[in-house]
Design an enzyme around this catalytic site. Structure first.
Site, PDB file in Angstrom:
ATOM      1  N   GLU A  86       0.835  -1.196   0.000  1.00  0.00           N
ATOM      2  CA  GLU A  86       0.000   0.000   0.000  1.00  0.00           C
ATOM      3  C   GLU A  86       0.873   1.251   0.000  1.00  0.00           C
ATOM      4  OE1 GLU A  86      -3.511   0.859   0.003  1.00  0.00           O
ATOM      5  OE2 GLU A  86      -3.782   0.119   2.038  1.00  0.00           O
ATOM      6  N   TYR A 119      -8.231  12.106   9.525  1.00  0.00           N
ATOM      7  CA  TYR A 119      -8.136  11.813  10.960  1.00  0.00           C
ATOM      8  C   TYR A 119      -8.512  13.031  11.812  1.00  0.00           C
ATOM      9  CZ  TYR A 119      -6.437   7.054  10.538  1.00  0.00           C
ATOM     10  OH  TYR A 119      -6.356   5.693  10.291  1.00  0.00           O
ATOM     11  N   ASP A 171       0.104  -6.569   0.759  1.00  0.00           N
ATOM     12  CA  ASP A 171      -0.168  -6.290   2.180  1.00  0.00           C
ATOM     13  C   ASP A 171      -1.595  -5.784   2.410  1.00  0.00           C
ATOM     14  OD1 ASP A 171      -0.044  -3.625   1.394  1.00  0.00           O
ATOM     15  OD2 ASP A 171       1.506  -3.042   2.837  1.00  0.00           O
ATOM     16  N   ARG A 213       1.259  -1.017  18.748  1.00  0.00           N
ATOM     17  CA  ARG A 213       1.982  -1.064  17.465  1.00  0.00           C
ATOM     18  C   ARG A 213       1.867   0.265  16.715  1.00  0.00           C
ATOM     19  NH1 ARG A 213       0.814  -7.287  16.265  1.00  0.00           N
ATOM     20  NH2 ARG A 213       2.123  -7.981  17.983  1.00  0.00           N
ATOM     21  N   ILE A 214       0.694   0.885  16.804  1.00  0.00           N
ATOM     22  CA  ILE A 214       0.511   2.185  16.144  1.00  0.00           C
ATOM     23  C   ILE A 214       1.446   3.210  16.793  1.00  0.00           C
ATOM     24  CG2 ILE A 214      -1.144   4.097  15.851  1.00  0.00           C
ATOM     25  CD1 ILE A 214      -3.334   1.862  15.488  1.00  0.00           C
ATOM     26  N   LYS A 251       4.256   2.517  18.387  1.00  0.00           N
ATOM     27  CA  LYS A 251       5.634   2.134  18.053  1.00  0.00           C
ATOM     28  C   LYS A 251       6.018   2.673  16.668  1.00  0.00           C
ATOM     29  CE  LYS A 251       8.183  -2.226  17.308  1.00  0.00           C
ATOM     30  NZ  LYS A 251       8.006  -3.680  17.256  1.00  0.00           N
TER      31      LYS A 251
HETATM   32  N1  LIG Z   1       4.410  -9.259  15.734  1.00  0.00           N
HETATM   33  C1  LIG Z   1       4.857  -8.041  16.017  1.00  0.00           C
HETATM   34  N2  LIG Z   1       5.481  -7.788  17.193  1.00  0.00           N
HETATM   35  C2  LIG Z   1       5.924  -6.570  17.486  1.00  0.00           C
HETATM   36  N3  LIG Z   1       5.808  -5.499  16.676  1.00  0.00           N
HETATM   37  C3  LIG Z   1       5.219  -5.691  15.494  1.00  0.00           C
HETATM   38  C4  LIG Z   1       4.705  -6.957  15.098  1.00  0.00           C
HETATM   39  N4  LIG Z   1       4.144  -6.828  13.883  1.00  0.00           N
HETATM   40  C5  LIG Z   1       4.302  -5.536  13.535  1.00  0.00           C
HETATM   41  N5  LIG Z   1       4.962  -4.865  14.487  1.00  0.00           N
HETATM   42  C6  LIG Z   1       5.290  -3.432  14.479  1.00  0.00           C
HETATM   43  O1  LIG Z   1       4.037  -2.748  14.570  1.00  0.00           O
HETATM   44  C7  LIG Z   1       4.021  -1.595  13.718  1.00  0.00           C
HETATM   45  C8  LIG Z   1       2.884  -1.746  12.713  1.00  0.00           C
HETATM   46  O2  LIG Z   1       3.175  -2.793  11.807  1.00  0.00           O
HETATM   47  P1  LIG Z   1       2.798  -2.688  10.260  1.00  0.00           P
HETATM   48  O3  LIG Z   1       3.180  -1.349   9.724  1.00  0.00           O
HETATM   49  O4  LIG Z   1       3.335  -3.908   9.606  1.00  0.00           O
HETATM   50  O5  LIG Z   1       1.195  -2.766  10.371  1.00  0.00           O
HETATM   51  P2  LIG Z   1       0.089  -2.721   9.225  1.00  0.00           P
HETATM   52  O6  LIG Z   1      -0.952  -3.708   9.597  1.00  0.00           O
HETATM   53  O7  LIG Z   1       0.725  -2.888   7.882  1.00  0.00           O
HETATM   54  O8  LIG Z   1      -0.462  -1.227   9.382  1.00  0.00           O
HETATM   55  P3  LIG Z   1      -1.485  -0.377   8.487  1.00  0.00           P
HETATM   56  O9  LIG Z   1      -2.840  -0.918   8.762  1.00  0.00           O
HETATM   57  O10 LIG Z   1      -1.392   1.006   8.980  1.00  0.00           O
HETATM   58  O11 LIG Z   1      -1.081  -0.489   7.062  1.00  0.00           O
HETATM   59  C9  LIG Z   1       5.405  -1.527  13.075  1.00  0.00           C
HETATM   60  O12 LIG Z   1       6.201  -0.649  13.845  1.00  0.00           O
HETATM   61  C10 LIG Z   1       5.927  -2.969  13.174  1.00  0.00           C
HETATM   62  O13 LIG Z   1       7.337  -2.996  13.245  1.00  0.00           O
HETATM   63  N1  LIG Z   2     -10.692   5.264   6.005  1.00  0.00           N
HETATM   64  C1  LIG Z   2      -9.784   4.430   5.509  1.00  0.00           C
HETATM   65  N2  LIG Z   2     -10.089   3.659   4.430  1.00  0.00           N
HETATM   66  C2  LIG Z   2      -9.226   2.749   3.900  1.00  0.00           C
HETATM   67  O1  LIG Z   2      -9.546   2.070   2.904  1.00  0.00           O
HETATM   68  C3  LIG Z   2      -7.955   2.657   4.524  1.00  0.00           C
HETATM   69  N3  LIG Z   2      -6.872   1.893   4.274  1.00  0.00           N
HETATM   70  C4  LIG Z   2      -5.935   2.229   5.175  1.00  0.00           C
HETATM   71  N4  LIG Z   2      -6.420   3.206   5.986  1.00  0.00           N
HETATM   72  C5  LIG Z   2      -5.653   3.902   7.027  1.00  0.00           C
HETATM   73  C6  LIG Z   2      -5.155   3.049   8.129  1.00  0.00           C
HETATM   74  C7  LIG Z   2      -3.841   3.684   8.490  1.00  0.00           C
HETATM   75  O2  LIG Z   2      -4.053   4.766   9.393  1.00  0.00           O
HETATM   76  C8  LIG Z   2      -3.335   4.258   7.185  1.00  0.00           C
HETATM   77  C9  LIG Z   2      -2.335   3.391   6.431  1.00  0.00           C
HETATM   78  O3  LIG Z   2      -2.772   2.095   6.249  1.00  0.00           O
HETATM   79  O4  LIG Z   2      -4.505   4.446   6.385  1.00  0.00           O
HETATM   80  C10 LIG Z   2      -7.671   3.479   5.621  1.00  0.00           C
HETATM   81  N5  LIG Z   2      -8.568   4.362   6.118  1.00  0.00           N
END
Ligand SMILES: Nc1ncnc2c1ncn2[C@@H]1O[C@H](COP(=O)(O)OP(=O)(O)OP(=O)(O)O)[C@@H](O)[C@H]1O
Ligand SMILES: Nc1nc(=O)c2ncn([C@H]3C[C@H](O)[C@@H](CO)O3)c2[nH]1
Length: 206
Positions: free
Chosen positions: A35, A47, A86, A138-139, A141
């Site tokens: 993404e 937001y 992803d 995680r957010i 972090k």
């Molecule tokens: N299993 C885990 N244990 C600890 N930290 C993690 C783990 N998985 C992810 N993280 C950490 O959590 C944070 C969020 O992870 P990531 O960006 O992969 O999430 P995402 O689901 O892709 O987020 P988004 O929905 O915003 O796209 C990052 O800092 C990552 O390093």
């Molecule tokens: N409203 C809304 N619609 C989507 O389709 C969508 N996909 C991701 N996100 C938000 C999550 C993370 O903050 C940030 C990066 O993933 O964007 C979304 N928010």
């Protein structure tokens, strides 16, 4: 011909989708589709004021994902090459059902179906479930400025929306396996064995 493996990692905000998709891509030598987050002109505004900005934001995500999906199909799926992403394009409906109201929700749904119904979809889904506390950690972090004040009830609703959506996808597409990972208990980042268990399950399905 059977469709090439098209793997999507899904789960609510901050569940670890990009992290896991990147790790699996490396382990399985697959191209990874990620993404695009940084160039999103509406996410900050959204937001700050969801009511005013949700339609623009959802349309932006939809158009970007539609383009990425078309390119993925041309570059990989049509050529029989496996790929991992992803996200699943279905997440547009998960978010838009939560953020859009009335007339706009209906219009958005129609556009979603017009754009995506005839395109191939992921045929292996990895769903990372996680509780609010885990997501908030995680957010934090990751430290993206626009997510700093993220509304906890919005996140909690999305957690529930994701559960419902995955159940609905399982019904709509019974032949698509959904591997559910408990993101609170399974740490695929720190625990090598736990990561290998996930990657072996994917290998078996490919
Ligand atoms: N299993 C885990 N244990 C600890 N930290 C993690 C783990 N998985 C992810 N993280 C950490 O959590 C944070 C969020 O992870 P990531 O960006 O992969 O999430 P995402 O689901 O892709 O987020 P988004 O929905 O915003 O796209 C990052 O800092 C990552 O390093
Ligand atoms: N409203 C809304 N619609 C989507 O389709 C969508 N996909 C991701 N996100 C938000 C999550 C993370 O903050 C940030 C990066 O993933 O964007 C979304 N928010």
């Amino acid at each position: 011909m059977k469709q090439a493996p098209f793997i999507a990692v899904e789960g609510p905000i901050g569940a670890g989708k990009t992290t896991l998709a990147s790790m699996l891509a490396e382990e399985l030598s697959l191209p990874v589709i990620k993404e695009i987050v940084e160039e999103n002109p509406f996410i900050d505004k959204f937001y700050q004021n969801m009511d005013d900005w949700s339609f623009q934001l959802e349309m932006f995500f939809l158009c970007n994902r539609y383009k990425q999906l078309k390119d993925t199909v041309t570059e990989y799926i049509d050529r029989g090459k496996p790929v991992i992403s992803d996200y699943h394009i279905y997440k547009n409906l998960i978010f838009s059902d939560r953020t859009l109201q009335g007339n706009e929700r209906g219009k958005y749904r129609q556009i979603y179906h017009v754009l995506t119904d005839d395109l191939p979809k992921p045929n292996i889904i990895i769903y990372i479930r996680a509780e609010l506390d885990t997501l908030l950690k995680r957010i934090a972090k990751r430290g993206r400025s626009f997510e700093e004040g993220i509304d906890h009830s919005y996140l909690q609703q999305l957690i529930e929306d994701y559960d419902a959506a995955m159940a609905s996808l399982a019904e709509q597409e019974p032949s698509t396996p959904i591997i559910t990972i408990d993101g609170n208990a399974v740490d695929f980042v720190e625990n090598k064995e736990q990561f290998e268990a996930i990657s072996s399950r994917i290998k078996e399905l490919m």
